[in-house]
Write an enzyme that holds these catalytic residues in place. Structure first.
Site, PDB file in Angstrom:
ATOM      1  N   ARG A  56       7.394  11.354 -29.771  1.00 57.48           N
ATOM      2  CA  ARG A  56       7.540  10.653 -30.208  1.00 57.48           C
ATOM      3  C   ARG A  56       5.765  11.288 -31.443  1.00 57.48           C
ATOM      4  O   ARG A  56       5.785  10.947 -33.121  1.00 57.48           O
ATOM      5  CB  ARG A  56       6.411   9.498 -30.089  1.00 57.48           C
ATOM      6  CG  ARG A  56       6.220   8.667 -30.752  1.00 57.48           C
ATOM      7  CD  ARG A  56       6.252   6.559 -30.736  1.00 57.48           C
ATOM      8  NE  ARG A  56       6.314   6.888 -29.054  1.00 57.48           N
ATOM      9  CZ  ARG A  56       4.893   7.000 -28.348  1.00 57.48           C
ATOM     10  NH1 ARG A  56       3.904   6.988 -29.131  1.00 57.48           N
ATOM     11  NH2 ARG A  56       5.216   6.524 -27.644  1.00 57.48           N
ATOM     12  N   TYR A 108      13.718  -1.191 -55.257  1.00 61.17           N
ATOM     13  CA  TYR A 108      15.389  -1.056 -54.274  1.00 61.17           C
ATOM     14  C   TYR A 108      14.641  -2.517 -53.358  1.00 61.17           C
ATOM     15  O   TYR A 108      13.013  -2.907 -53.053  1.00 61.17           O
ATOM     16  CB  TYR A 108      14.192  -0.195 -53.317  1.00 61.17           C
ATOM     17  CG  TYR A 108      15.535  -0.433 -52.177  1.00 61.17           C
ATOM     18  CD1 TYR A 108      16.904  -0.346 -52.555  1.00 61.17           C
ATOM     19  CD2 TYR A 108      14.913  -0.261 -50.438  1.00 61.17           C
ATOM     20  CE1 TYR A 108      17.812  -0.652 -51.808  1.00 61.17           C
ATOM     21  CE2 TYR A 108      16.090  -0.529 -49.614  1.00 61.17           C
ATOM     22  CZ  TYR A 108      17.350  -0.764 -49.782  1.00 61.17           C
ATOM     23  OH  TYR A 108      17.830  -0.701 -48.861  1.00 61.17           O
ATOM     24  N   ASP A 180       6.854   6.201 -55.162  1.00 62.20           N
ATOM     25  CA  ASP A 180       8.026   5.734 -54.608  1.00 62.20           C
ATOM     26  C   ASP A 180       9.427   7.402 -55.474  1.00 62.20           C
ATOM     27  O   ASP A 180       9.265   6.553 -56.709  1.00 62.20           O
ATOM     28  CB  ASP A 180       9.210   4.805 -54.451  1.00 62.20           C
ATOM     29  CG  ASP A 180      10.794   4.918 -53.394  1.00 62.20           C
ATOM     30  OD1 ASP A 180      11.283   6.142 -53.448  1.00 62.20           O
ATOM     31  OD2 ASP A 180      11.118   4.175 -52.673  1.00 62.20           O
ATOM     32  N   LYS A 205      18.571  10.080 -49.026  1.00 56.05           N
ATOM     33  CA  LYS A 205      19.196  10.578 -50.424  1.00 56.05           C
ATOM     34  C   LYS A 205      19.583  12.386 -50.936  1.00 56.05           C
ATOM     35  O   LYS A 205      19.813  12.456 -50.155  1.00 56.05           O
ATOM     36  CB  LYS A 205      18.320   9.747 -51.645  1.00 56.05           C
ATOM     37  CG  LYS A 205      18.092   8.205 -51.295  1.00 56.05           C
ATOM     38  CD  LYS A 205      19.255   7.375 -50.093  1.00 56.05           C
ATOM     39  CE  LYS A 205      19.170   6.281 -50.223  1.00 56.05           C
ATOM     40  NZ  LYS A 205      18.255   5.795 -49.772  1.00 56.05           N
TER      41      LYS A 205
HETATM   42  O1  P1T Z   1      17.343   4.221 -46.124  1.00 54.03           O
HETATM   43  P1  P1T Z   1      15.997   3.875 -46.714  1.00 54.03           P
HETATM   44  O2  P1T Z   1      16.092   5.716 -45.860  1.00 54.03           O
HETATM   45  O3  P1T Z   1      15.527   2.995 -45.202  1.00 54.03           O
HETATM   46  O4  P1T Z   1      15.344   4.604 -47.661  1.00 54.03           O
HETATM   47  C1  P1T Z   1      15.153   2.581 -48.573  1.00 54.03           C
HETATM   48  C2  P1T Z   1      14.549   2.985 -50.238  1.00 54.03           C
HETATM   49  C3  P1T Z   1      13.246   3.807 -50.266  1.00 54.03           C
HETATM   50  N1  P1T Z   1      13.078   3.511 -51.949  1.00 54.03           N
HETATM   51  C4  P1T Z   1      13.867   3.527 -52.567  1.00 54.03           C
HETATM   52  C5  P1T Z   1      13.667   3.908 -54.070  1.00 54.03           C
HETATM   53  C6  P1T Z   1      15.492   3.103 -52.249  1.00 54.03           C
HETATM   54  O5  P1T Z   1      16.806   4.168 -52.508  1.00 54.03           O
HETATM   55  C7  P1T Z   1      15.892   3.162 -50.379  1.00 54.03           C
HETATM   56  C8  P1T Z   1      16.916   2.553 -50.553  1.00 54.03           C
HETATM   57  N2  P1T Z   1      17.495   2.883 -51.482  1.00 54.03           N
HETATM   58  C9  P1T Z   1      19.242   2.550 -51.249  1.00 54.03           C
HETATM   59  C10 P1T Z   1      20.014   2.913 -50.267  1.00 54.03           C
HETATM   60  C11 P1T Z   1      20.197   2.412 -52.561  1.00 54.03           C
HETATM   61  O6  P1T Z   1      21.441   2.078 -52.505  1.00 54.03           O
HETATM   62  O7  P1T Z   1      19.418   2.116 -53.317  1.00 54.03           O
END
Ligand code: P1T
Length: 388
Positions: A56, A108, A180, A205
């Protein structure tokens, strides 16, 4: 762990993407950082270890990923998390009850939900403004504003914020700037070099790039704040497992190649959509009628792989198009090699419904993959033909 090693300054991004964080395994010489699938580490004496005591706290596969991401974002420190949301949550835990955050009014849906449904209960206050307008950010700043939160490009309407101007506004008071960078990736834009204090990623992503893992990251320069985040990372424990770190690290190595094709394909698709009679509006920062077209050229190496659009025939037609593509799969998420299509209002952004951030239910969002552009355009053409 320690600060990311500064690579030679003259190495280009493509080279860094392949080499950053990649040290041959000290025990075997394995060129790929192994998946250290272990929870604990045997100690030489009581509280005497080789830099790793519990996974962790630290894990060598995670260390390699954190180093690579810090180098690519031109930051000193990287921290990896179990998801993008875990990364965002951990940054927000640097704040205290009574603090105010200025965030974008196009972001998001999960981030909006975390801010307004979960973190607002802990005494944080949020204002949501159009972050493509620096004046609107400035007007929203208060004496207790501790953080400005940008997505640029935004999800899903692909608005851009001027990172350098926003950093000046934030730093005029006591606020820090978090960007972000999920939609751009470090291949296209490096916010720390423009004055941001934190870069956040959903590494699910473009960084992972193959739709096969979920992860998040924070990159920063400030040593003291890094120590606080590291403490929170360990204390909260929303850490990624070594397998996901390995997959993200493997993705990083082709990031530059993939982004080039994502961007070229997206540009062609945006231009095609703009000429289609059924299409009402196309949102893509690489189109010269995009409100921040000039900023995109200045701030980004290329306008990215995400394209959104609306149709004259509205939501029912948008649903039909999303159901009738063959190469574009109907799915949430983005940034993988395969193309995806979705309707943000009922899908990724369902949590902004009935809020001031609510999205046009007919908006269609494309994550343009690395297939051949002609095949993708043909697929969209036949799907659009089904609504006439
Ligand atoms: O899904 P996660 O890895 O927890 O990430 C969240 C997140 C944070 N910031 C942005 C700009 C994002 O687009 C996302 C996640 N977005 C999607 C799952 C989507 O389809 O837009």
């Amino acid at each position: 762990m320690s600060e990311a090693k500064t690579p030679p300054e003259d190495l280009k991004f493509e080279t860094l993407a392949v080499h950053a964080g990649m040290e041959p395994d000290p025990t075997t010489g394995a060129i790929m950082t192994p998946i250290y699938q272990t929870s604990t580490y045997v100690q030489d004496d009581v509280a005497q270890h080789k830099g790793y005591e519990y996974s962790r706290t630290d894990n060598p596969t995670r260390t390699a990923l954190q180093t690579a991401l810090a180098v690519l974002e031109e930051g000193r420190y990287g921290l990896a998390f179990a998801s993008g949301m875990a990364a965002i949550d951990t940054v927000l835990r640097l704040l205290k009850p009574g603090d105010h955050i200025v965030a974008g009014n196009d972001l998001y849906g999960g981030t909006y939900r975390l801010f307004t449904q979960i973190l607002a209960k802990t005494g944080l206050a949020f204002s949501f403004v159009d972050t493509s307008k620096p004046q609107d950010i400035e007007n929203a700043m208060r004496a207790n504003t501790e953080l400005v939160w940008l997505e640029t490009p935004t999800n899903p309407k692909l608005k851009l914020a001027d990172i350098a101007s926003t950093a000046r506004i934030a730093h005029h008071g006591s606020a820090r700037l978090a960007v972000d960078n999920t939609f751009a990736s470090p291949a296209l834009q490096r916010p720390l070099t423009l004055g941001a204090d934190f870069v956040i990623h959903s590494s699910t992503k473009y960084i992972g790039g193959h739709s096969d893992m979920v992860g998040g990251a924070v990159i920063l320069n400030n040593e003291e704040v890094y120590a606080q985040l590291k403490y929170l990372q360990n204390g909260i424990g929303a850490v990624p497992g070594p397998m996901d770190c390995f997959l993200a690290l493997r993705g990083v190595r082709t990031l530059a190649l993939r982004m080039r094709t994502h961007c070229q394909n997206a540009q062609q698709i945006a231009e095609y959509l703009q000429t289609h009679t059924a299409v009402k509006e196309v949102y893509y920062p690489g189109l010269n009628n995009h409100p921040q077209f000039e900023l995109a050229k200045r701030q980004m190496a290329a306008p990215g792989g995400m394209v959104s659009f609306t149709l004259h025939a509205g939501e029912p037609a948008a649903r039909l198009v999303a159901l009738n593509t063959n190469l574009f799969s109907l799915a949430e998420s983005l940034g993988g090699v395969e193309s995806l299509i979705e309707l943000p209002a009922p899908m990724t952004h369902a949590s902004v419904a009935d809020s001031p951030l609510a999205i046009d239910p007919g908006l269609v969002r494309l994550s343009v993959g690395v297939e051949h552009a002609e095949d993708l355009i043909e697929d969209l053409a036949q799907a659009l033909a089904t609504i006439n």
